[in-house]
Write a protein that holds these residues in place. Structure first.
Motif, PDB file in Angstrom:
ATOM      1  N   HIS A   1      -1.782  -3.791  -7.766  1.00  0.00           N
ATOM      2  CA  HIS A   1      -2.520  -4.508  -8.812  1.00  0.00           C
ATOM      3  C   HIS A   1      -1.555  -5.218  -9.768  1.00  0.00           C
ATOM      4  O   HIS A   1      -1.791  -6.367 -10.146  1.00  0.00           O
ATOM      5  CB  HIS A   1      -3.385  -3.545  -9.632  1.00  0.00           C
ATOM      6  N   ASP A   2      -0.494  -4.547 -10.163  1.00  0.00           N
ATOM      7  CA  ASP A   2       0.465  -5.140 -11.108  1.00  0.00           C
ATOM      8  C   ASP A   2       1.068  -6.429 -10.552  1.00  0.00           C
ATOM      9  O   ASP A   2       1.215  -7.412 -11.279  1.00  0.00           O
ATOM     10  CB  ASP A   2       1.578  -4.150 -11.448  1.00  0.00           C
ATOM     11  N   VAL A   3       1.422  -6.425  -9.265  1.00  0.00           N
ATOM     12  CA  VAL A   3       2.020  -7.619  -8.657  1.00  0.00           C
ATOM     13  C   VAL A   3       0.984  -8.728  -8.514  1.00  0.00           C
ATOM     14  O   VAL A   3       1.215  -9.875  -8.903  1.00  0.00           O
ATOM     15  CB  VAL A   3       2.657  -7.280  -7.285  1.00  0.00           C
ATOM     16  N   VAL A   4      -0.180  -8.408  -7.958  1.00  0.00           N
ATOM     17  CA  VAL A   4      -1.210  -9.424  -7.713  1.00  0.00           C
ATOM     18  C   VAL A   4      -1.679 -10.054  -9.022  1.00  0.00           C
ATOM     19  O   VAL A   4      -1.805 -11.278  -9.122  1.00  0.00           O
ATOM     20  CB  VAL A   4      -2.410  -8.822  -6.939  1.00  0.00           C
ATOM     21  N   ASN A   5      -1.918  -9.242 -10.025  1.00  0.00           N
ATOM     22  CA  ASN A   5      -2.466  -9.764 -11.269  1.00  0.00           C
ATOM     23  C   ASN A   5      -1.463 -10.571 -12.081  1.00  0.00           C
ATOM     24  O   ASN A   5      -1.835 -11.227 -13.049  1.00  0.00           O
ATOM     25  CB  ASN A   5      -3.075  -8.637 -12.094  1.00  0.00           C
ATOM     26  N   ALA A   6      -0.201 -10.557 -11.680  1.00  0.00           N
ATOM     27  CA  ALA A   6       0.816 -11.390 -12.335  1.00  0.00           C
ATOM     28  C   ALA A   6       0.894 -12.776 -11.699  1.00  0.00           C
ATOM     29  O   ALA A   6       1.613 -13.643 -12.185  1.00  0.00           O
ATOM     30  CB  ALA A   6       2.174 -10.700 -12.268  1.00  0.00           C
ATOM     31  N   ILE A   7       0.133 -12.999 -10.612  1.00  0.00           N
ATOM     32  CA  ILE A   7       0.166 -14.271  -9.887  1.00  0.00           C
ATOM     33  C   ILE A   7      -1.120 -15.041 -10.193  1.00  0.00           C
ATOM     34  O   ILE A   7      -2.216 -14.528  -9.937  1.00  0.00           O
ATOM     35  CB  ILE A   7       0.311 -14.033  -8.367  1.00  0.00           C
ATOM     36  N   PRO A   8      -1.013 -16.254 -10.733  1.00  0.00           N
ATOM     37  CA  PRO A   8      -2.218 -17.024 -11.062  1.00  0.00           C
ATOM     38  C   PRO A   8      -2.999 -17.427  -9.809  1.00  0.00           C
ATOM     39  O   PRO A   8      -2.425 -17.659  -8.749  1.00  0.00           O
ATOM     40  CB  PRO A   8      -1.673 -18.261 -11.787  1.00  0.00           C
ATOM     41  N   GLY A   9      -4.323 -17.488  -9.951  1.00  0.00           N
ATOM     42  CA  GLY A   9      -5.183 -17.970  -8.878  1.00  0.00           C
ATOM     43  C   GLY A   9      -5.727 -16.900  -7.959  1.00  0.00           C
ATOM     44  O   GLY A   9      -6.545 -17.199  -7.093  1.00  0.00           O
ATOM     45  N   VAL A  10      -5.259 -15.665  -8.121  1.00  0.00           N
ATOM     46  CA  VAL A  10      -5.759 -14.565  -7.294  1.00  0.00           C
ATOM     47  C   VAL A  10      -6.080 -13.371  -8.179  1.00  0.00           C
ATOM     48  O   VAL A  10      -5.625 -13.285  -9.315  1.00  0.00           O
ATOM     49  CB  VAL A  10      -4.745 -14.136  -6.203  1.00  0.00           C
TER      50      VAL A  10
END
Length: 194
Positions: A166-175
């Motif tokens: 979650h920490d990695v994904v939520n740091a990437i815009p658009g996903v």
């Protein structure tokens, strides 16, 4: 008289949860800890890490394993790190034994203090290495979602593993990511952000 009370598990809360899935025990316990009116001081947290280190040291003695134990407080939670050779059996397959030892150690803290703990136990650097692996898994899922637009469902993971993703994904815009299912089959779904 035997104490049969069980402390709530206090794993860090995940970024989001699926509205149709019931809350996991980790999420319920985490919200109970957050609702608690008492805030643990750094001294309280360090005391928890000392209790945990003593407990782990006792286990290592019983098992006749050698390891150096570091106790610390990091990011507002107590931590114990065990380093040394021949520790892989204490980690187990995909960290299963490590997770069980962490829960037992949290129980030892609860019995000594009467308060639940968010202790994070690491053995042989497993969690740091796993965090890197999960970062790669998360970035790969994001690439697939951005390329095809379809949601990507990852394999079931522990609460620690889901938090890392979650920490990695939520740091990437658009996903975005969310958890679905119930333990032990709780998994992350990565999708295009709403």
């Amino acid at each position: 008289m035997t104490d049969t009370s069980t402390p709530p598990s206090a794993e860090p809360s995940e970024a989001s949860a699926s509205p149709e899935a019931p809350a996991s025990s980790e999420e319920v316990a985490s919200s109970e800890v957050k609702k608690s009116e008492t805030v643990a001081t750094d001294g309280d947290l360090f005391r928890q890490s000392e209790i945990a280190a003593d407990y782990i040291e006792g286990l290592l003695d019983i098992l006749d394993y050698d390891g150096d134990i570091d106790e610390l407080v990091s990011a507002g939670r107590p931590m114990v790190e065990v380093v040394g050779g021949r520790l892989q059996p204490l980690v187990g397959q995909r960290g299963a034994t490590l997770e069980a030892l962490q829960e037992l150690t949290r129980l030892a803290i609860f019995r000594a203090t009467g308060s639940p703990s968010r202790l994070l136990l690491d053995i042989g650097g497993y969690r740091a290495a796993r965090r890197k692996e999960l970062g790669a898994v998360a970035r790969n899922a994001v690439e697939k979602v951005k390329e095809h637009g379809d949601p990507v469902r990852l394999e079931p993971m522990s609460a620690f593993e889901r938090k890392c993703v979650h920490d990695v994904v939520n740091a990437i815009p658009g996903v975005q990511s969310e958890s679905e299912g119930v333990e032990p089959s709780r998994r992350i779904v990565v999708r295009v952000a709403d």
